[in-house]
Design a protein around this motif. Structure first.
Motif, PDB file in Angstrom:
ATOM      1  N   VAL A  32       0.844  -1.201   0.000  1.00  0.00           N
ATOM      2  CA  VAL A  32       0.000   0.000   0.000  1.00  0.00           C
ATOM      3  C   VAL A  32       0.879   1.252   0.000  1.00  0.00           C
ATOM      4  N   LEU A  33       1.960   1.218   0.758  1.00  0.00           N
ATOM      5  CA  LEU A  33       2.904   2.340   0.741  1.00  0.00           C
ATOM      6  C   LEU A  33       3.474   2.539  -0.656  1.00  0.00           C
ATOM      7  N   ASP A  34       3.831   1.435  -1.310  1.00  0.00           N
ATOM      8  CA  ASP A  34       4.373   1.509  -2.670  1.00  0.00           C
ATOM      9  C   ASP A  34       3.341   2.070  -3.634  1.00  0.00           C
ATOM     10  N   SER A  35       2.101   1.641  -3.493  1.00  0.00           N
ATOM     11  CA  SER A  35       1.029   2.134  -4.364  1.00  0.00           C
ATOM     12  C   SER A  35       0.810   3.629  -4.163  1.00  0.00           C
ATOM     13  N   ASP A  36       0.803   4.070  -2.911  1.00  0.00           N
ATOM     14  CA  ASP A  36       0.654   5.504  -2.631  1.00  0.00           C
ATOM     15  C   ASP A  36       1.796   6.296  -3.259  1.00  0.00           C
ATOM     16  N   ALA A  37       3.014   5.796  -3.119  1.00  0.00           N
ATOM     17  CA  ALA A  37       4.176   6.498  -3.673  1.00  0.00           C
ATOM     18  C   ALA A  37       4.123   6.534  -5.202  1.00  0.00           C
ATOM     19  N   GLU A  38       3.708   5.449  -5.801  1.00  0.00           N
ATOM     20  CA  GLU A  38       3.684   5.353  -7.261  1.00  0.00           C
ATOM     21  C   GLU A  38       2.550   6.161  -7.886  1.00  0.00           C
ATOM     22  N   HIS A  39       1.384   6.157  -7.233  1.00  0.00           N
ATOM     23  CA  HIS A  39       0.205   6.769  -7.841  1.00  0.00           C
ATOM     24  C   HIS A  39      -0.251   8.061  -7.173  1.00  0.00           C
ATOM     25  N   GLY A  40       0.431   8.475  -6.105  1.00  0.00           N
ATOM     26  CA  GLY A  40       0.040   9.701  -5.412  1.00  0.00           C
ATOM     27  C   GLY A  40      -1.301   9.585  -4.713  1.00  0.00           C
ATOM     28  N   THR A  41      -1.644   8.364  -4.286  1.00  0.00           N
ATOM     29  CA  THR A  41      -2.917   8.133  -3.608  1.00  0.00           C
ATOM     30  C   THR A  41      -2.755   8.273  -2.100  1.00  0.00           C
ATOM     31  N   GLN A  42      -3.850   8.109  -1.394  1.00  0.00           N
ATOM     32  CA  GLN A  42      -3.848   8.204   0.071  1.00  0.00           C
ATOM     33  C   GLN A  42      -4.461   6.944   0.671  1.00  0.00           C
ATOM     34  N   LEU A  43      -4.016   5.796   0.183  1.00  0.00           N
ATOM     35  CA  LEU A  43      -4.599   4.541   0.643  1.00  0.00           C
ATOM     36  C   LEU A  43      -4.237   4.223   2.090  1.00  0.00           C
ATOM     37  N   VAL A  44      -3.014   4.525   2.494  1.00  0.00           N
ATOM     38  CA  VAL A  44      -2.627   4.228   3.885  1.00  0.00           C
ATOM     39  C   VAL A  44      -3.457   5.062   4.845  1.00  0.00           C
ATOM     40  N   ALA A  45      -3.617   6.336   4.555  1.00  0.00           N
ATOM     41  CA  ALA A  45      -4.429   7.201   5.421  1.00  0.00           C
ATOM     42  C   ALA A  45      -5.879   6.727   5.449  1.00  0.00           C
ATOM     43  N   THR A  46      -6.374   6.294   4.303  1.00  0.00           N
ATOM     44  CA  THR A  46      -7.740   5.778   4.234  1.00  0.00           C
ATOM     45  C   THR A  46      -7.862   4.495   5.046  1.00  0.00           C
ATOM     46  N   LEU A  47      -6.883   3.612   4.928  1.00  0.00           N
ATOM     47  CA  LEU A  47      -6.904   2.359   5.682  1.00  0.00           C
ATOM     48  C   LEU A  47      -6.905   2.626   7.176  1.00  0.00           C
ATOM     49  N   ARG A  48      -6.061   3.521   7.618  1.00  0.00           N
ATOM     50  CA  ARG A  48      -6.018   3.832   9.054  1.00  0.00           C
ATOM     51  C   ARG A  48      -7.369   4.366   9.527  1.00  0.00           C
ATOM     52  N   ALA A  49      -7.932   5.310   8.790  1.00  0.00           N
ATOM     53  CA  ALA A  49      -9.221   5.876   9.179  1.00  0.00           C
ATOM     54  C   ALA A  49     -10.313   4.810   9.157  1.00  0.00           C
ATOM     55  N   TYR A  50     -10.319   3.991   8.128  1.00  0.00           N
ATOM     56  CA  TYR A  50     -11.319   2.928   7.991  1.00  0.00           C
ATOM     57  C   TYR A  50     -11.239   1.960   9.176  1.00  0.00           C
ATOM     58  N   ASP A  52      -9.842   2.583  12.146  1.00  0.00           N
ATOM     59  CA  ASP A  52     -10.168   3.336  13.367  1.00  0.00           C
ATOM     60  C   ASP A  52     -11.673   3.556  13.501  1.00  0.00           C
ATOM     61  N   CYS A  53     -12.384   3.582  12.386  1.00  0.00           N
ATOM     62  CA  CYS A  53     -13.840   3.779  12.385  1.00  0.00           C
ATOM     63  C   CYS A  53     -14.585   2.455  12.319  1.00  0.00           C
ATOM     64  N   TRP A  54     -13.919   1.369  12.668  1.00  0.00           N
ATOM     65  CA  TRP A  54     -14.523   0.038  12.736  1.00  0.00           C
ATOM     66  C   TRP A  54     -15.137  -0.398  11.414  1.00  0.00           C
ATOM     67  N   GLY A  55     -14.552   0.051  10.308  1.00  0.00           N
ATOM     68  CA  GLY A  55     -15.022  -0.363   8.998  1.00  0.00           C
ATOM     69  C   GLY A  55     -16.316   0.289   8.560  1.00  0.00           C
ATOM     70  N   GLU A  56     -16.689   1.359   9.199  1.00  0.00           N
ATOM     71  CA  GLU A  56     -17.925   2.059   8.841  1.00  0.00           C
ATOM     72  C   GLU A  56     -17.604   3.126   7.794  1.00  0.00           C
ATOM     73  N   TYR A  57     -18.147   2.936   6.596  1.00  0.00           N
ATOM     74  CA  TYR A  57     -17.866   3.851   5.497  1.00  0.00           C
ATOM     75  C   TYR A  57     -18.299   5.292   5.780  1.00  0.00           C
ATOM     76  N   PRO A  58     -19.516   5.528   6.279  1.00  0.00           N
ATOM     77  CA  PRO A  58     -19.920   6.925   6.524  1.00  0.00           C
ATOM     78  C   PRO A  58     -19.021   7.635   7.545  1.00  0.00           C
ATOM     79  N   ARG A  59     -18.680   6.938   8.635  1.00  0.00           N
ATOM     80  CA  ARG A  59     -17.793   7.551   9.650  1.00  0.00           C
ATOM     81  C   ARG A  59     -16.425   7.847   9.061  1.00  0.00           C
ATOM     82  N   THR A  60     -15.907   6.905   8.270  1.00  0.00           N
ATOM     83  CA  THR A  60     -14.599   7.096   7.645  1.00  0.00           C
ATOM     84  C   THR A  60     -14.642   8.303   6.712  1.00  0.00           C
ATOM     85  N   ALA A  61     -15.711   8.400   5.929  1.00  0.00           N
ATOM     86  CA  ALA A  61     -15.859   9.524   4.991  1.00  0.00           C
ATOM     87  C   ALA A  61     -15.887  10.855   5.740  1.00  0.00           C
ATOM     88  N   ARG A  62     -16.635  10.904   6.831  1.00  0.00           N
ATOM     89  CA  ARG A  62     -16.699  12.146   7.630  1.00  0.00           C
ATOM     90  C   ARG A  62     -15.324  12.494   8.191  1.00  0.00           C
TER      91      ARG A  62
END
Length: 113
Positions: A32-50, A52-62
């Motif tokens: 995921v770190l490699d993908s973020d570096a290669e594509h300029g994405t924020q997958l690691v930050a999204t994963l952490r939030a997801y 931390d929010c117990w897999g709840e999409y609306p909470r993660t989005a907020r």
């Protein structure tokens, strides 16, 4: 390489060995770190939030200030990149620990500048 050191009990035994903690983070988040570096994405930050929010999409989005469909897409992409089952408790736990450790490592680097 001893696979036990990449499970949480093994991490506890590592103590303050930054290289070993870095290896743990790389083991769980490397693709995921490699993908973020290669594509300029924020997958690691999204994963952490997801996680931390117990897999709840609306909470993660907020928390991230993005649309729920964007979170769904990113989590789908994370699953692909990791090739991991995010419903498995052990996997989720280790990924959550790794995302938090990455944050500590990054904050430590910023403090050293």
């Amino acid at each position: 390489m001893n696979a036990d050191r990449f499970e949480f009990p093994g991490l506890i035994r590592l103590g303050q060995h930054d290289g070993e903690v870095g290896a743990y983070v790389r083991h769980w988040l490397g693709s995921v770190l490699d993908s973020d570096a290669e594509h300029g994405t924020q997958l690691v930050a999204t994963l952490r939030a997801y996680l931390d929010c117990w897999g709840e999409y609306p909470r993660t989005a907020r928390l991230l200030g993005i649309h729920t469909s964007t979170v769904r897409y990113r989590v789908h992409r994370i699953r692909q990149v990791l090739a991991a089952d995010l419903t498995d408790g052990s996997t989720r736990f280790n990924l959550q620990v790794a995302t938090h450790l990455l944050g500590y490592i990054e904050r430590g680097r910023q403090l050293q500048r």
